[in-house]
Design a protein around this motif. Structure first.
Motif, PDB file in Angstrom:
ATOM      1  N   UNK A 287       0.982  -1.555   0.119  1.00 42.46           N
ATOM      2  CA  UNK A 287      -0.384  -0.050   0.013  1.00 42.46           C
ATOM      3  C   UNK A 287       1.284   1.457   0.093  1.00 42.46           C
ATOM      4  N   UNK A 288       2.262   1.285   0.682  1.00 43.40           N
ATOM      5  CA  UNK A 288       2.430   2.478   1.082  1.00 43.40           C
ATOM      6  C   UNK A 288       3.529   2.514  -0.889  1.00 43.40           C
ATOM      7  N   UNK A 289       3.829   1.512  -1.099  1.00 44.90           N
ATOM      8  CA  UNK A 289       3.968   1.471  -2.730  1.00 44.90           C
ATOM      9  C   UNK A 289       3.805   2.284  -3.819  1.00 44.90           C
ATOM     10  N   UNK A 290       2.585   1.199  -3.161  1.00 40.14           N
ATOM     11  CA  UNK A 290       1.316   1.744  -4.892  1.00 40.14           C
ATOM     12  C   UNK A 290       0.255   3.408  -4.473  1.00 40.14           C
ATOM     13  N   UNK A 291       0.401   3.335  -3.195  1.00 41.37           N
ATOM     14  CA  UNK A 291      -0.630   4.894  -2.809  1.00 41.37           C
ATOM     15  C   UNK A 291      -0.013   5.715  -2.016  1.00 41.37           C
ATOM     16  N   UNK A 292       1.563   5.042  -1.931  1.00 45.92           N
ATOM     17  CA  UNK A 292       1.804   6.689  -1.316  1.00 45.92           C
ATOM     18  C   UNK A 292       3.453   6.653  -1.490  1.00 45.92           C
ATOM     19  N   UNK A 293       4.357   6.705  -2.431  1.00 44.92           N
ATOM     20  CA  UNK A 293       5.385   6.400  -3.152  1.00 44.92           C
ATOM     21  C   UNK A 293       6.411   6.384  -2.426  1.00 44.92           C
ATOM     22  N   UNK A 294       6.401   4.666  -1.679  1.00 47.39           N
ATOM     23  CA  UNK A 294       7.394   4.719  -1.612  1.00 47.39           C
ATOM     24  C   UNK A 294       8.102   3.912  -2.506  1.00 47.39           C
ATOM     25  N   UNK A 295       9.715   4.370  -2.547  1.00 48.53           N
ATOM     26  CA  UNK A 295      10.581   3.210  -4.112  1.00 48.53           C
ATOM     27  C   UNK A 295      11.111   1.795  -3.415  1.00 48.53           C
ATOM     28  N   UNK A 296      10.670   1.618  -2.202  1.00 52.44           N
ATOM     29  CA  UNK A 296      11.120   0.288  -2.442  1.00 52.44           C
ATOM     30  C   UNK A 296      10.333  -0.527  -0.909  1.00 52.44           C
ATOM     31  N   UNK A 297      10.583  -1.547  -0.196  1.00 55.36           N
ATOM     32  CA  UNK A 297       9.814  -2.021   0.441  1.00 55.36           C
ATOM     33  C   UNK A 297      11.694  -1.645   2.633  1.00 55.36           C
ATOM     34  N   UNK A 298      12.414  -0.725   1.503  1.00 55.47           N
ATOM     35  CA  UNK A 298      13.524  -0.687   2.525  1.00 55.47           C
ATOM     36  C   UNK A 298      12.933   0.530   3.289  1.00 55.47           C
ATOM     37  N   UNK A 299      13.509   0.325   5.115  1.00 57.01           N
ATOM     38  CA  UNK A 299      13.147   0.881   6.341  1.00 57.01           C
ATOM     39  C   UNK A 299      12.832   2.265   5.617  1.00 57.01           C
ATOM     40  N   UNK A 300      14.317   2.749   5.210  1.00 54.82           N
ATOM     41  CA  UNK A 300      13.879   3.742   5.090  1.00 54.82           C
ATOM     42  C   UNK A 300      13.110   4.909   4.067  1.00 54.82           C
ATOM     43  N   UNK A 301      12.445   3.878   2.944  1.00 58.76           N
ATOM     44  CA  UNK A 301      11.770   4.228   1.986  1.00 58.76           C
ATOM     45  C   UNK A 301       9.815   4.265   3.129  1.00 58.76           C
ATOM     46  N   UNK A 302       9.994   3.052   3.588  1.00 58.49           N
ATOM     47  CA  UNK A 302       8.951   3.072   4.417  1.00 58.49           C
ATOM     48  C   UNK A 302       8.275   4.121   5.444  1.00 58.49           C
ATOM     49  N   UNK A 303       9.309   4.130   6.311  1.00 56.29           N
ATOM     50  CA  UNK A 303       9.151   4.966   7.253  1.00 56.29           C
ATOM     51  C   UNK A 303       8.202   6.366   6.748  1.00 56.29           C
TER      52      UNK A 303
END
Length: 96
Positions: free
Chosen positions: A38-54
């Motif tokens: 959901x974070x990648x699809x809708x909120x622009x997270x570039x990857x599942x890395x901690x920095x991108x998710x948070x």
């Protein structure tokens, strides 16, 4: 139902690919979460890395909390995980 969100740092689980965050529902603390998808699809997270998710969570926290508030209201305050499909549904229905 009274729902609020304490201003606490979210917790990322790389194993579960979720970001967890607290909610107060009628004065009771519970943990909700949002999936990496959901974070990648809708909120622009570039990857599942901690920095991108948070980073994506922090940048879009008001939108995430709004969707969480609605889902908590719909489920009578049950602990929940926001998934990509629900976020898509929620955002489509709040823009209409």
């Amino acid at each position: 139902m009274q729902i609020s969100f304490p201003n606490e740092a979210p917790e990322y689980s790389g194993r579960e690919l979720k970001v967890a965050f607290p909610a107060l529902v009628n004065g009771e603390l519970m943990w909700c979460s949002i999936t990496a998808e959901a974070l990648e699809d809708h909120f622009g997270a570039a990857s599942p890395r901690l920095e991108d998710m948070v980073g994506a969570f922090d940048a879009h926290r008001p939108r995430i909390e709004a969707a969480t508030r609605r889902l908590l209201a719909e489920t009578s305050g049950q602990c929940l995980t926001l998934r990509s499909g629900y976020v898509r549904f929620y955002e489509a229905n709040t823009r209409a």
